[in-house]
Scaffold this motif. Structure first.
Motif, mmCIF file in Angstrom:
data_model
loop_
_atom_site.group_PDB
_atom_site.id
_atom_site.type_symbol
_atom_site.label_atom_id
_atom_site.label_comp_id
_atom_site.label_asym_id
_atom_site.label_seq_id
_atom_site.Cartn_x
_atom_site.Cartn_y
_atom_site.Cartn_z
ATOM 1 N N ARG A 143 0.834 -1.203 0.000
ATOM 2 C CA ARG A 143 0.000 0.000 0.000
ATOM 3 C C ARG A 143 0.871 1.258 0.000
ATOM 4 N N PHE A 144 1.928 1.241 0.809
ATOM 5 C CA PHE A 144 2.830 2.390 0.853
ATOM 6 C C PHE A 144 3.542 2.584 -0.485
ATOM 7 N N ALA A 145 4.072 1.478 -1.041
ATOM 8 C CA ALA A 145 4.811 1.562 -2.302
ATOM 9 C C ALA A 145 3.906 2.023 -3.446
ATOM 10 N N ASN A 146 2.684 1.496 -3.482
ATOM 11 C CA ASN A 146 1.752 1.899 -4.538
ATOM 12 C C ASN A 146 1.362 3.368 -4.420
ATOM 13 N N GLY A 147 1.172 3.820 -3.185
ATOM 14 C CA GLY A 147 0.824 5.217 -2.978
ATOM 15 C C GLY A 147 1.933 6.156 -3.397
ATOM 16 N N LEU A 148 3.166 5.815 -3.037
ATOM 17 C CA LEU A 148 4.315 6.646 -3.398
ATOM 18 C C LEU A 148 4.504 6.671 -4.913
ATOM 19 N N ARG A 149 4.417 5.498 -5.537
ATOM 20 C CA ARG A 149 4.575 5.415 -6.988
ATOM 21 C C ARG A 149 3.505 6.222 -7.721
ATOM 22 N N ALA A 150 2.252 6.064 -7.303
ATOM 23 C CA ALA A 150 1.151 6.778 -7.957
ATOM 24 C C ALA A 150 1.304 8.287 -7.812
ATOM 25 N N TRP A 151 1.794 8.736 -6.669
ATOM 26 C CA TRP A 151 1.984 10.169 -6.420
ATOM 27 C C TRP A 151 3.080 10.745 -7.322
ATOM 28 N N ILE A 152 4.169 9.998 -7.482
ATOM 29 C CA ILE A 152 5.296 10.496 -8.270
ATOM 30 C C ILE A 152 5.052 10.352 -9.774
ATOM 31 N N LEU A 153 4.523 9.216 -10.189
ATOM 32 C CA LEU A 153 4.369 8.947 -11.621
ATOM 33 C C LEU A 153 3.018 9.348 -12.177
ATOM 34 N N GLN A 154 2.037 9.573 -11.293
ATOM 35 C CA GLN A 154 0.691 9.952 -11.738
ATOM 36 C C GLN A 154 0.143 8.943 -12.756
ATOM 37 N N ASP A 155 0.245 7.640 -12.435
ATOM 38 C CA ASP A 155 -0.180 6.612 -13.380
ATOM 39 C C ASP A 155 -1.608 6.116 -13.151
ATOM 40 N N SER A 156 -2.298 6.710 -12.155
ATOM 41 C CA SER A 156 -3.719 6.418 -11.910
ATOM 42 C C SER A 156 -3.989 4.931 -11.702
ATOM 43 N N THR A 157 -3.052 4.223 -11.094
ATOM 44 C CA THR A 157 -3.195 2.783 -10.855
ATOM 45 C C THR A 157 -2.912 2.489 -9.387
ATOM 46 N N ARG A 158 -3.825 1.800 -8.738
ATOM 47 C CA ARG A 158 -3.651 1.576 -7.303
ATOM 48 C C ARG A 158 -2.852 0.314 -6.979
ATOM 49 N N ASP A 159 -2.635 -0.570 -7.959
ATOM 50 C CA ASP A 159 -2.019 -1.866 -7.658
ATOM 51 C C ASP A 159 -1.213 -2.364 -8.853
ATOM 52 N N THR A 160 -0.028 -1.801 -9.068
ATOM 53 C CA THR A 160 0.767 -2.222 -10.223
ATOM 54 C C THR A 160 1.442 -3.565 -9.987
ATOM 55 N N GLY A 161 1.459 -4.052 -8.744
ATOM 56 C CA GLY A 161 2.110 -5.321 -8.440
ATOM 57 C C GLY A 161 1.286 -6.538 -8.787
ATOM 58 N N CYS A 162 0.050 -6.357 -9.194
ATOM 59 C CA CYS A 162 -0.806 -7.491 -9.548
ATOM 60 C C CYS A 162 -0.269 -8.157 -10.815
ATOM 61 N N GLY A 163 -0.065 -9.475 -10.752
ATOM 62 C CA GLY A 163 0.470 -10.202 -11.899
ATOM 63 C C GLY A 163 -0.499 -10.362 -13.046
ATOM 64 N N LEU A 164 -1.794 -10.211 -12.780
ATOM 65 C CA LEU A 164 -2.805 -10.348 -13.824
ATOM 66 C C LEU A 164 -2.833 -9.099 -14.692
ATOM 67 N N LYS A 165 -2.342 -9.252 -15.926
ATOM 68 C CA LYS A 165 -2.324 -8.138 -16.873
ATOM 69 C C LYS A 165 -2.561 -8.685 -18.276
ATOM 70 N N ALA A 166 -3.008 -7.810 -19.157
ATOM 71 C CA ALA A 166 -3.116 -8.128 -20.585
ATOM 72 C C ALA A 166 -2.596 -6.926 -21.356
ATOM 73 N N PHE A 167 -1.899 -7.169 -22.445
ATOM 74 C CA PHE A 167 -1.358 -6.047 -23.211
ATOM 75 C C PHE A 167 -1.062 -6.477 -24.647
ATOM 76 N N ARG A 168 -0.845 -5.483 -25.488
ATOM 77 C CA ARG A 168 -0.500 -5.733 -26.884
ATOM 78 C C ARG A 168 0.996 -6.053 -26.970
ATOM 79 N N ARG A 169 1.299 -7.172 -27.572
ATOM 80 C CA ARG A 169 2.686 -7.640 -27.638
ATOM 81 C C ARG A 169 3.599 -6.609 -28.297
ATOM 82 N N ALA A 170 3.192 -6.076 -29.438
ATOM 83 C CA ALA A 170 4.036 -5.133 -30.167
ATOM 84 C C ALA A 170 4.323 -3.884 -29.339
ATOM 85 N N ALA A 171 3.307 -3.394 -28.624
ATOM 86 C CA ALA A 171 3.490 -2.194 -27.801
ATOM 87 C C ALA A 171 4.433 -2.471 -26.637
#
Length: 246
Positions: A143-171
């Motif tokens: 919770r602390f790490a996510n809060g600090l990261r979101a504040w500095i990077l402004q990535d609007s994500t509360r939980d970047t450590g979650c392994g469940l993700k989907a994305f475009r391979r080329a990107a």
């Protein structure tokens, strides 16, 4: 054997010393995607010292769409994901952790967002754990790490450590690679002009084995990484070409 031309979804699993969990996880993924688009499962063994390779090779005999890659020595989670994505045959990638805590039944929900994105604006679908099944110390540190990261990077994500993700391979393959980059994907995709969609996902307790990371390890590495990602965001390419009509 999976037909390269027909495969539209690749599931990449980074795993290290997860022999007690990995076969059950792979079979659960197979069930979860049984009615889905043609898919493949890629397990990247990150230098395991247990019998992970042996149990996976046995599993491959009955699952022709299962592929196994191996790092001779451990390179970390981001290295394993990157190796899996490079080897993947599909344009859309899903990832989840090899410890069995990310429920495979959430995968179709993540992939669907990209498969239905007709305008092609979404580059990343980030799972957000609800009802996290971890120790109190791990949850507080996260919770602390996510809060600090979101504040500095402004990535609007509360939980970047979650392994469940989907994305475009080329990107993904256009992103700058560095160790631990998997924790900064929302900011990195945004840096390249992509949108991130957020999807709430469930979480399960670990039933076997133990975590490969400690809170102290994550914290010390995270300080350096956060500064590096902030620098990358400031140094992004700010202009794009437009082709003139003939």
């Amino acid at each position: 054997m999976v037909d390269d031309a027909m495969t539209t979804l690749s599931v990449v699993i980074p795993a290290r010393n997860e022999a007690e969990n990995i076969v059950t996880l792979v079979r659960q993924i197979d069930t979860a995607l049984s009615h889905h688009t043609p898919f493949e499962i890629i397990v990247v063994d990150d230098g395991s010292s247990d019998n992970s390779i042996d149990v996976l090779e046995t599993c491959m005999q009955t699952m022709p769409h299962l592929r196994v890659l191996r790092h001779e020595r451990s390179g970390g989670q981001s290295a394993a994901v990157h190796s899996g994505v490079l080897a993947a045959r599909a344009p859309i990638i899903c990832t989840l952790d090899g410890d069995g805590q990310n429920p495979p039944e959430e995968l179709p929900k993540l992939a669907e967002v990209l498969l239905k994105d007709e305008q092609g604006r979404v580059g990343l679908v980030a799972g957000q754990r609800v009802g996290r099944q971890d120790t109190l110390s791990k949850r507080l540190a996260s919770r602390f790490a996510n809060g600090l990261r979101a504040w500095i990077l402004q990535d609007s994500t509360r939980d970047t450590g979650c392994g469940l993700k989907a994305f475009r391979r080329a990107a993904f393959l256009r992103l700058p690679y560095f160790d631990h980059m998997h924790r900064y994907l929302p900011a990195l995709f945004a840096r390249d002009g992509w949108e991130t969609a957020h999807v709430d996902v469930s979480h399960k307790p670990r039933v076997a084995g133990r975590s490969n990371y400690s809170n102290l390890q994550r914290g010390l590495v995270g300080i350096v990484d956060l500064a590096g990602v902030a620098w990358l965001l400031r140094r992004r390419k700010k202009v794009r070409p437009r082709e003139t009509a003939k």
